[in-house]
Design a protein around this motif. Structure first.
Motif, short mmCIF file in Angstrom:
data_model
loop_
_atom_site.label_atom_id
_atom_site.label_comp_id
_atom_site.label_asym_id
_atom_site.label_seq_id
_atom_site.Cartn_x
_atom_site.Cartn_y
_atom_site.Cartn_z
N PHE A 234 0.76 -1.34 0.05
CA PHE A 234 -0.04 -0.05 0.18
C PHE A 234 0.89 1.25 -0.06
CE2 PHE A 234 -1.92 3.30 2.36
CZ PHE A 234 -3.02 3.63 1.86
N ILE A 235 2.01 1.39 0.91
CA ILE A 235 2.87 2.23 0.99
C ILE A 235 3.48 2.59 -0.42
CG2 ILE A 235 4.63 3.24 2.07
CD1 ILE A 235 4.09 1.91 4.58
N THR A 236 4.12 1.49 -0.78
CA THR A 236 4.92 1.64 -2.20
C THR A 236 3.85 2.25 -3.29
OG1 THR A 236 6.21 -0.26 -1.37
CG2 THR A 236 6.29 0.26 -3.90
N ASN A 237 2.52 1.55 -3.39
CA ASN A 237 1.88 1.85 -4.58
C ASN A 237 1.37 3.52 -4.45
OD1 ASN A 237 2.09 -0.59 -5.62
ND2 ASN A 237 0.12 -1.27 -4.72
N ARG A 238 1.20 3.80 -2.99
CA ARG A 238 0.79 5.28 -2.86
C ARG A 238 1.86 6.23 -3.16
NH1 ARG A 238 -1.60 8.97 -3.92
NH2 ARG A 238 -2.25 10.40 -2.48
N ILE A 239 3.19 5.86 -2.78
CA ILE A 239 4.18 6.86 -3.08
C ILE A 239 4.58 6.82 -4.39
CG2 ILE A 239 6.77 6.93 -3.00
CD1 ILE A 239 6.62 5.87 -0.05
N HIS A 240 4.44 5.55 -5.16
CA HIS A 240 4.39 5.64 -6.77
C HIS A 240 3.52 6.65 -7.39
CE1 HIS A 240 6.81 1.47 -6.91
NE2 HIS A 240 7.47 2.42 -6.46
N GLU A 241 2.22 6.76 -6.83
CA GLU A 241 1.25 7.64 -7.27
C GLU A 241 1.57 9.07 -7.28
OE1 GLU A 241 -2.44 6.71 -5.67
OE2 GLU A 241 -2.39 4.56 -6.60
N ILE A 242 1.97 9.45 -5.78
CA ILE A 242 2.53 10.60 -5.51
C ILE A 242 3.66 11.32 -6.33
CG2 ILE A 242 3.71 12.09 -3.40
CD1 ILE A 242 2.12 10.14 -1.58
N VAL A 243 4.60 10.39 -6.61
CA VAL A 243 5.70 11.05 -7.24
C VAL A 243 5.79 11.13 -8.70
CG1 VAL A 243 7.27 10.31 -5.66
CG2 VAL A 243 7.19 8.63 -7.40
N GLN A 244 4.98 10.45 -9.46
CA GLN A 244 4.40 10.62 -10.68
C GLN A 244 4.32 11.67 -11.29
OE1 GLN A 244 1.23 7.95 -11.30
NE2 GLN A 244 2.46 5.99 -10.94
N LEU A 245 4.79 12.16 -12.50
CA LEU A 245 4.56 13.50 -13.29
C LEU A 245 3.20 13.56 -13.76
CD1 LEU A 245 7.89 14.14 -14.78
CD2 LEU A 245 7.25 15.18 -12.67
N ARG A 246 2.21 13.61 -12.58
CA ARG A 246 0.72 14.14 -12.94
C ARG A 246 0.46 15.41 -12.59
NH1 ARG A 246 -2.54 9.26 -13.42
NH2 ARG A 246 -1.33 7.32 -12.81
N GLU A 247 -0.50 16.16 -13.47
CA GLU A 247 -0.70 17.67 -13.04
C GLU A 247 -1.21 17.67 -11.59
OE1 GLU A 247 -3.19 19.61 -15.72
OE2 GLU A 247 -2.12 18.79 -17.44
N GLU A 248 -1.96 16.90 -10.99
CA GLU A 248 -2.65 17.17 -9.88
C GLU A 248 -1.47 16.78 -8.48
OE1 GLU A 248 -3.68 12.87 -10.86
OE2 GLU A 248 -3.28 14.78 -11.86
N ASN A 249 -0.28 16.24 -8.83
CA ASN A 249 0.82 16.02 -7.99
C ASN A 249 1.46 17.19 -7.58
OD1 ASN A 249 -0.14 13.44 -7.56
ND2 ASN A 249 1.63 12.53 -8.78
N ASP A 250 1.91 17.57 -6.28
CA ASP A 250 2.97 18.50 -5.68
C ASP A 250 4.45 18.43 -6.54
OD1 ASP A 250 1.37 19.92 -4.17
OD2 ASP A 250 1.97 18.56 -2.55
N ASN A 251 4.67 17.20 -6.83
CA ASN A 251 5.83 16.76 -7.62
C ASN A 251 5.97 17.35 -8.95
OD1 ASN A 251 8.56 15.67 -7.63
ND2 ASN A 251 7.60 13.82 -9.01
N TYR A 252 4.80 17.43 -9.71
CA TYR A 252 4.64 18.07 -11.09
C TYR A 252 4.93 19.60 -11.15
CZ TYR A 252 2.44 19.00 -15.88
OH TYR A 252 2.43 19.39 -17.15
N ARG A 253 4.42 20.22 -10.04
CA ARG A 253 4.40 21.57 -9.84
C ARG A 253 5.84 21.98 -9.53
NH1 ARG A 253 -0.70 20.81 -7.97
NH2 ARG A 253 -0.14 20.26 -5.60
#
Length: 489
Positions: free
Chosen positions: A45-64
């Motif tokens: 669960f942690i791994t999958n959620r972290i993967h979602e967070i760091v992907q370059l998607r417009e809704e992610n902080d990482n993208y900004r």
């Protein structure tokens, strides 16, 4: 009486089951605990959620953060303390002046998103603003004497294109550089680094018309046009200040998280044409900001450096603790200068014969269209002969290494510094009076670094990725601990 006896029998029968039933909740908890410990769904669960967070998607902080961030750009100029002696044949004696610190704003402008290839296509604009506070007593008005890179570069270009022509214009070429009385330049640091010094083709000797016409029609990257036709300004970094670079494409990490941030094309080329073979021309490696998570410790990681038009490998050094976070430290080592690996970057002469430079140097003329040579600061990891020529340099692993510290869980940079030194080849040129007696060697101009304003603490562009990830880890670790404690009871 008989009915009472029957009831008592039923109660005794139920009592036989009550004791086992009392253990049922514990058994359920034990089963849950064993499932969590053995199958580890919380880890998935942690791994999958972290993967979602760091992907370059417009809704992610990482993208900004990917689109816009600010770092420090620090410059140290190499002042020449013995210019007269150098012209007479002595080796240069150099003194480091700096750092001159600039706020570097990096903005990416998305052109398109390719869903099928899972890539973002974009350009980059870098804008520099002088930071007086970080520069201390140094200002952009600080006067420094350095090698006149534009003057020497012009001569070297003429030699490479039409060496015989230099016999005619060699003694007078300095005329297009107002106030120049030697191959050295005494000027304000701000002019040398960004704002520029004059190159004047408005009223020159007829013999210089040919070279001035070339400059007017196709000015080299070091030159900036002014409102006056034929009048240019030259500086070391004008070309990268406020100008659009690229385009690039990088992987978003949605289809394959471990491809996140990988650069897949540069200037619309997946395989460039700067170097001798395809292996060295393939575009690959991150931009040093966006890295994928690391499920296991890697011996090497790779970044793509557009200023060199090549990929660079960084080697694992050690685990480090920064602000209670464990990170993997990688750095540029002497391995990057391995002779076999460097051969494809060696320049070829007109007969296509390879002419490799001393170890620790890379000619980037083809990449940058200016006759400059890349090295690490103070010739770190380079051949000792370079230090015999350039007096006053003292390479230090601690001060001059290029490195990055990555959080393995998210791939977020916790700390790091990217460094570069620019040099020019100095050699005797009989047809140019000021270069008749100089000794041959590689002449340092400056060294510079890009570093996060918060290094060595957590970087501003790291924080959004880590905050979300740390919260997830804390929540799931607590749940796992509760389950495991039940097992031991």
């Amino acid at each position: 009486m008989k009915s009472i006896i029957n009831r008592m029998g039923k109660i005794n029968g139920l009592n036989k089951f009550r004791k086992p039933l009392a253990y049922l909740p514990g058994l359920l908890v034990l089963s849950l605990g064993l499932y969590i410990v053995i199958d580890q769904p919380h880890i998935r669960f942690i791994t999958n959620r972290i993967h979602e967070i760091v992907q370059l998607r417009e809704e992610n902080d990482n993208y900004r953060v990917f689109l816009k961030l600010t770092v420090f750009f620090r410059v140290w100029l190499f002042e020449v303390t013995n210019p007269e002696a150098v012209m007479a044949g002595d080796n240069p004696s150099l003194r480091e002046i700096g750092p001159f610190v600039y706020d570097l704003h990096i903005e990416k402008h998305v052109i398109r998103v390719d869903e099928a290839a899972d890539e973002i296509n974009f350009t980059v604009t870098k804008t520099y603003f002088f930071n007086q506070k970080e520069s201390g007593d140094l200002t952009e008005d600080t006067v420094v004497t350095v090698l006149n890179f534009a003057y020497l570069g012009t001569i070297q270009k003429i030699i490479s294109l039409a060496a015989t022509f230099l016999k005619k214009i060699g003694p007078i070429i300095h005329q297009i550089f107002p106030g120049v009385v030697s191959p050295f330049l005494t000027a304000k640091a701000g002019e040398i680094i960004f704002s520029g010094l004059p190159l004047d083709c408005t009223n020159v000797d007829k013999a210089l018309n040919l070279i001035c016409n070339v400059l007017k029609g196709n000015p080299p990257p070091l030159l900036k046009k002014t409102d006056t036709p034929g009048l240019f300004l030259y500086s070391l970094f004008y070309r990268v200040n406020g100008t659009v670079q690229g385009p690039f494409t990088v992987n978003r990490g949605i289809k394959n998280i471990y491809s996140l941030g990988n650069t897949t094309s540069f200037k619309n080329m997946r395989v460039t044409n700067y170097w001798a073979n395809e292996t060295c021309n393939v575009v690959r490696g991150t931009d040093a900001i966006t890295w994928p998570p690391m499920p296991k410790k890697l011996s090497k990681i790779q970044g793509y450096e557009p200023q060199l038009c090549r990929s660079l490998n960084l080697s694992f050094m050690k685990e480090v603790m920064l602000n209670t976070l464990m990170g993997y430290q990688y750095k540029l080592t002497a391995d990057v200068w391995n002779q076999k690996d460097m051969e494809c970057y060696c320049p070829r002469n007109k007969k296509k014969v390879m002419e490799c430079l001393p170890s620790g140097l890379m000619d980037i003329d083809k990449c940058q269209e200016v006759p400059v040579i890349f090295s690490e600061p103070h010739f770190l990891h380079a051949s000792s002969e370079l230090l015999d020529y350039a007096q006053g340099l003292h390479p230090s692993e601690e001060k001059h290494k290029t490195f990055i510290v990555l959080d393995p869980l998210t791939g977020a940079p916790i700390s790091g510094s990217k460094k570069i030194q620019l040099n020019m080849k100095m050699s005797s040129i009989p047809t140019v009076p000021w270069f008749t007696n100089v000794s041959d060697g590689y002449f340092p101009l400056l060294w510079a670094e890009e570093v996060s304003p918060s290094t060595p603490s957590i970087s501003t562009h790291t924080t959004p990725r880590l905050k979300s990830s740390i919260s997830l880890v804390s929540l799931c670790t607590s749940s796992s601990s509760i389950a495991q404690s039940k097992i031991h009871e």
